[in-house]
Write an enzyme that holds these catalytic residues in place. Structure first.
Site, PDB file in Angstrom:
ATOM      1  N   GLU A   1      -0.142  20.482 -18.817  1.00 41.10           N
ATOM      2  CA  GLU A   1      -0.756  21.794 -19.100  1.00 41.10           C
ATOM      3  C   GLU A   1      -2.258  21.772 -18.769  1.00 41.10           C
ATOM      4  OE1 GLU A   1       0.856  24.400 -19.687  1.00 41.10           O
ATOM      5  OE2 GLU A   1       2.812  23.692 -20.363  1.00 41.10           O
TER       6      GLU A   1
ATOM      7  N   THR B   1       9.419  15.640 -23.275  1.00 41.74           N
ATOM      8  CA  THR B   1      10.218  14.411 -23.381  1.00 41.74           C
ATOM      9  C   THR B   1      10.453  13.794 -22.011  1.00 41.74           C
ATOM     10  OG1 THR B   1      11.325  15.257 -25.363  1.00 41.74           O
ATOM     11  CG2 THR B   1      12.394  13.445 -24.199  1.00 41.74           C
TER      12      THR B   1
ATOM     13  N   GLY C   1      10.582  24.180 -25.437  1.00 40.59           N
ATOM     14  CA  GLY C   1      11.825  23.621 -25.922  1.00 40.59           C
ATOM     15  C   GLY C   1      12.808  23.226 -24.838  1.00 40.59           C
ATOM     16  N   SER C   2      12.404  23.339 -23.575  1.00 34.95           N
ATOM     17  CA  SER C   2      13.323  23.018 -22.478  1.00 34.95           C
ATOM     18  C   SER C   2      13.445  21.525 -22.233  1.00 34.95           C
ATOM     19  CB  SER C   2      12.874  23.721 -21.192  1.00 34.95           C
ATOM     20  OG  SER C   2      11.558  23.335 -20.836  1.00 34.95           O
ATOM     21  N   GLY C   3      12.490  20.727 -22.744  1.00 29.37           N
ATOM     22  CA  GLY C   3      12.571  19.277 -22.574  1.00 29.37           C
ATOM     23  C   GLY C   3      11.497  18.686 -21.677  1.00 29.37           C
ATOM     24  N   LYS C   4      10.526  19.494 -21.264  1.00 25.82           N
ATOM     25  CA  LYS C   4       9.489  19.023 -20.331  1.00 25.82           C
ATOM     26  C   LYS C   4       8.707  17.845 -20.895  1.00 25.82           C
ATOM     27  CE  LYS C   4       7.127  22.845 -19.933  1.00 25.82           C
ATOM     28  NZ  LYS C   4       7.830  23.629 -20.965  1.00 25.82           N
TER      29      LYS C   4
END
Length: 257
Positions: A145, A43, A38-41
């Site tokens: 990932e 996007t 949810g940190s924005g990686k």
């Protein structure tokens, strides 16, 4: 000049996912993009690869070709043979030697050409997915990932391949990963995202040895960092942070002497 993002903001409707991101990739290096879920990686990577446009801000690619290796290789395949998969990315469709050369680069031989990429092992799928990107000769390769489903030996092989791509083939590498121990093994530079913002960046040891900052941003410290902290606290030592266990053991031996 490489890839540069200036004042990037992004949102899905009323849901803000990135806020005021300013970032410039370290060209010729192995970069890591880390952060909790949810940190924005995701996007941010989609914006760099032009899969998505930001709500506002400026993206400068400076004519750099970018290749993207999916988290799950099967999502990347749409042909029924390795040969067809690699040939698709060729400008000269008859350049079979180029296909063989790229396969060898990732550690596979011509015996894989007629195999269905969907029927390979996880490690082999990953190699074919990388080969399918390399065939287009990108300047920058982004791995999303890359350790999912891989054992330790396969991870080590992947590290060796990334180093070859960076050092011998002069590629810029970007690794998007929550596998912090994997990242700590070999990257040069780290970008840390948290709650939609870029909260820290710098050389690997500077970012990933900052025990308190990592905990603050919900990142589990690398095992070597945690071990070094434990030894220093319990034995009242001042061992330096190392990215190799053998180097740490050598430092400990010097203190014992």
């Amino acid at each position: 000049m490489g890839v540069k993002l200036t004042n990037i903001n992004a949102a899905y409707g009323n849901n803000v996912v990135l806020e005021n991101i300013n970032l410039e990739l370290q060209m010729g290096k192995i970069n890591a993009l880390i952060g909790p879920c949810g940190s924005g990686k995701t996007t941010l990577v989609e914006i760099i690869t032009m899969f998505q446009k930001p709500t506002s801000g400026k993206v400068e690619l400076n004519d750099k070709r970018i290749g993207f290796v999916f988290e799950f290789p099967d999502q990347q395949f749409f042909k029924q043979s390795v040969f067809a998969e690699l040939q698709y990315g060729l400008k000269d469709k008859k350049n079979v030697k180029r296909i063989s050369d790229v396969l060898k680069m990732v550690g596979l031989d011509d015996s894989f050409l007629e195999k269905n990429p969907h029927h390979l092992s996880n490690g082999e799928k990953r190699k074919v997915a990388i080969a399918a990107i390399l065939i287009t000769n990108p300047d920058i390769i982004i791995f999303d990932e890359p350790t999912v489903g891989l054992d330790r030996n396969s991870k080590n092989n992947l590290i060796r391949l990334m180093k070859i791509l960076q050092q011998k083939n002069k590629k810029t590498i970007v690794v998007v990963s929550q596998d912090i121990d994997f990242v700590y093994d070999f990257v040069d530079y780290v970008y840390l995202l948290y709650d939609k913002k870029l909260v820290a960046e710098g050389p690997k040891l500077k970012i990933l040895s900052n025990y308190q900052k990592l905990k603050k941003y919900q990142i589990i410290p690398p095992k070597l960092v945690a071990l070094t902290n434990k030894i220093n606290n319990e034995k009242n030592l001042k061992l330096k942070y190392r990215d190799n266990i053998n180097d740490l053991l050598k430092d400990m031996y010097r203190y014992v002497k």
